[in-house]
Motif scaffolding. Structure first.
Motif, PDB file in Angstrom:
ATOM      1  N   GLU A  36       0.817  -1.210   0.000  1.00 25.97           N
ATOM      2  CA  GLU A  36       0.000   0.000   0.000  1.00 25.97           C
ATOM      3  C   GLU A  36       0.853   1.264   0.000  1.00 25.97           C
ATOM      4  N   ILE A  37       0.377   2.257  -0.728  1.00 26.18           N
ATOM      5  CA  ILE A  37       0.996   3.580  -0.778  1.00 26.18           C
ATOM      6  C   ILE A  37      -0.055   4.601  -0.339  1.00 26.18           C
ATOM      7  N   ASP A  38       0.308   5.473   0.581  1.00 28.70           N
ATOM      8  CA  ASP A  38      -0.636   6.435   1.131  1.00 28.70           C
ATOM      9  C   ASP A  38      -1.006   7.525   0.121  1.00 28.70           C
ATOM     10  N   GLU A  39      -2.209   8.040   0.284  1.00 25.84           N
ATOM     11  CA  GLU A  39      -2.640   9.220  -0.458  1.00 25.84           C
ATOM     12  C   GLU A  39      -1.726  10.387  -0.107  1.00 25.84           C
ATOM     13  N   LEU A  48      -1.790  11.761  -5.680  1.00 25.75           N
ATOM     14  CA  LEU A  48      -2.207  10.377  -5.885  1.00 25.75           C
ATOM     15  C   LEU A  48      -3.158   9.950  -4.785  1.00 25.75           C
ATOM     16  N   GLN A  49      -4.239   9.308  -5.177  1.00 23.63           N
ATOM     17  CA  GLN A  49      -5.104   8.653  -4.205  1.00 23.63           C
ATOM     18  C   GLN A  49      -4.355   7.463  -3.597  1.00 23.63           C
ATOM     19  N   GLU A  50      -4.821   6.994  -2.471  1.00 25.45           N
ATOM     20  CA  GLU A  50      -4.255   5.782  -1.899  1.00 25.45           C
ATOM     21  C   GLU A  50      -4.383   4.636  -2.910  1.00 25.45           C
ATOM     22  N   LEU A  63      -3.531  -1.841 -14.299  1.00 29.81           N
ATOM     23  CA  LEU A  63      -2.126  -1.455 -14.399  1.00 29.81           C
ATOM     24  C   LEU A  63      -1.913  -0.153 -13.624  1.00 29.81           C
ATOM     25  N   ALA A  64      -0.728   0.010 -13.095  1.00 29.34           N
ATOM     26  CA  ALA A  64      -0.388   1.259 -12.410  1.00 29.34           C
ATOM     27  C   ALA A  64      -0.205   2.382 -13.426  1.00 29.34           C
ATOM     28  N   VAL A  73       6.464   6.468  -7.762  1.00 26.72           N
ATOM     29  CA  VAL A  73       6.361   6.623  -6.304  1.00 26.72           C
ATOM     30  C   VAL A  73       6.627   5.297  -5.602  1.00 26.72           C
ATOM     31  N   ALA A  74       6.055   4.215  -6.134  1.00 34.12           N
ATOM     32  CA  ALA A  74       6.291   2.900  -5.542  1.00 34.12           C
ATOM     33  C   ALA A  74       7.764   2.529  -5.608  1.00 34.12           C
ATOM     34  N   CYS A  75       8.413   2.870  -6.702  1.00 34.17           N
ATOM     35  CA  CYS A  75       9.831   2.550  -6.853  1.00 34.17           C
ATOM     36  C   CYS A  75      10.669   3.328  -5.842  1.00 34.17           C
ATOM     37  N   ARG A  76      10.316   4.573  -5.595  1.00 34.95           N
ATOM     38  CA  ARG A  76      11.043   5.356  -4.581  1.00 34.95           C
ATOM     39  C   ARG A  76      10.829   4.770  -3.182  1.00 34.95           C
ATOM     40  N   HIS A  77       9.687   4.149  -2.963  1.00 36.98           N
ATOM     41  CA  HIS A  77       9.416   3.519  -1.662  1.00 36.98           C
ATOM     42  C   HIS A  77      10.173   2.211  -1.486  1.00 36.98           C
ATOM     43  N   PHE A  78      10.221   1.408  -2.554  1.00 40.52           N
ATOM     44  CA  PHE A  78      10.650   0.015  -2.387  1.00 40.52           C
ATOM     45  C   PHE A  78      11.919  -0.369  -3.132  1.00 40.52           C
ATOM     46  N   ALA A  79      12.402   0.477  -4.027  1.00 43.25           N
ATOM     47  CA  ALA A  79      13.600   0.111  -4.802  1.00 43.25           C
ATOM     48  C   ALA A  79      14.310   1.368  -5.272  1.00 43.25           C
TER      49      ALA A  79
END
Length: 414
Positions: A179-182, A207-209, A299-300, A307-313
């Motif tokens: 999960e990624i926050d709004e 971005l919405q959650e 699909l994202a 944003v997900a990549c900055r969070h996780f990789a």
């Protein structure tokens, strides 16, 4: 002086890498062009050299003498500013210039670039152009791998380019969603190092959650989509995708075929049974979107992906499967390998459009990206054919939604 030394070294390394990639080829391998999307290896070698000759030597070295006056016509890709060119679908007809002359062309231009840099008669703008040319060649290193895969696959003998290490395959982790926050997030490149103009200009995006899958979709999961008859059910497909499906009789990813009742695929190591643990690849945007709908997800967007990549990789690591690893094939990874970087380019649900601060550069270089911002979809993440030091988290690749010859895969979001 240090900057010049560094860029000269990088130039030398990239040019050497290209020659290493083509070293397994036979002379006959350098010419075929089975489809318009694929360029012959000989043309790629000439075109990347033409780029340095045209934008560096001819433009900034008044004493430079061109290698061959016909090469501007032969190796210009799409630069209207530069002049007429061989049409893209005619590159496979270039039996001449002969291969040895193209190799000599590369050596000639390399010699003159080295001399030009040693003399120091240039400014920072020229160094920036040289950096662009180096990254342009790295793009063509990836294109060589993907183009040549299609060329070999089109050969009835389906020969191998190299050996594929199938011992690397591991059962993937369970498919979960992170999960990624709004929030309002920064998007785009912000820094002093090289980047393409289409990623320039950090800007804010709300971005919405949302949540995004912890890994890529596997061949086994995609096969379930196929077994469910999803290729024959219009409700999973965009109208344009449904038309494309029937026009081209598509029933599986590119390179898949049935042999002795089992699914096989062509790899750069030759034909072999499909490894069900690996990420599915060589699928179109239409197929990726249909799979997402069939699975109850989507699909994202490219912003969600970044944003997900900055969070996780947020950094490239040695275990990421880029070109440098020389696997030349997506691999199945276990444990916490999220596969956000390397393995396959990931289709996003974002059209390829300019960022708010995008500006088209003056002159021919302005034709590099901007004029392609129509009817294409963005892909993120790099692939097993992308040079690692060429890639950034903000890198925006783009293709028409029907294209499958690149290493393109699927990540779900919801």
């Amino acid at each position: 002086m240090e900057l010049t030394t560094n860029i000269a070294q990088k130039y030398s390394e990239v040019r050497k890498k290209t020659m290493e990639l083509v070293s397994p080829l036979m002379p006959e391998d350098f010419i075929p062009q089975p489809i318009i999307d694929v360029s012959p290896p000989k043309w790629n070698l000439g075109h990347t050299t033409w780029f340095f000759e045209t934008f560096i030597l001819k433009a900034h070295n008044p004493n430079y003498k061109v290698f061959d006056t016909n090469f501007n016509f032969v190796f210009n890709s799409y630069y209207e500013t530069i002049g007429e060119r061989v049409l893209r679908d005619q590159r496979g007809n270039l039996s001449r210039p002969e291969l040895k002359k193209v190799f000599a062309y590369r050596e000639y231009v390399d010699k003159h670039i080295k001399s030009f840099l040693s003399e120091g008669n240039y400014d920072e703008d020229v160094l920036n152009l040289l950096e662009l040319g180096i990254n342009h060649e790295q793009q063509h290193q990836e294109l060589f791998i993907t183009d040549f895969k299609y060329i070999l696959y089109s050969n009835p003998l389906k020969p191998a380019y190299t050996q594929i290490n199938k011992d690397l395959s591991k059962p993937p982790s369970s498919l979960n969603f992170n999960e990624i926050d709004e929030d309002v997030y920064p998007i785009g490149y912000n820094g002093p190092n090289f980047h393409f103009d289409n990623e320039e200009g950090e800007h804010k995006v709300y971005l919405q959650e949302f949540s995004i899958a912890n890994r890529l979709i596997t061949n086994a999961e995609y096969l379930e989509f196929m077994k469910a008859g999803a290729y024959d059910k219009f409700n999973f497909w965009l109208a344009e995708g449904w038309d494309w499906l029937h026009k081209n009789n598509i029933q599986s990813p590119e390179y898949w075929f049935i042999k002795n009742g089992e699914w096989h695929y062509y790899t750069l190591g030759g034909c072999m049974p499909v490894d069900m643990n690996e990420p599915v690849t060589h699928v179109s945007f239409y197929e990726a979107d249909a799979f997402a709908r069939w699975s109850g997800n989507r699909l994202a967007t490219e912003f969600e992906w970044e944003v997900a990549c900055r969070h996780f990789a947020n950094e490239i690591k040695p275990e990421n499967n880029f070109l440098d690893a020389q696997h030349f094939h997506p691999i199945a990874q276990e444990n916490n390998a999220n596969q956000l970087l390397g393995d396959t380019w990931e289709w996003t649900n974002s059209a390829y459009l300019p960022y708010p601060k995008f500006k088209i550069a003056e002159g021919a270089v302005g034709e590099y990206n901007g004029k392609f911002m129509v009817n294409q979809m963005v892909l993120r993440g790099g692939s097993c054919a992308t040079p690692a030091n060429h890639f950034r988290i903000t890198y925006r690749n783009f293709f028409h939604p029907d294209k499958r010859w690149q290493f393109t895969g699927i990540r779900l979001a919801k």
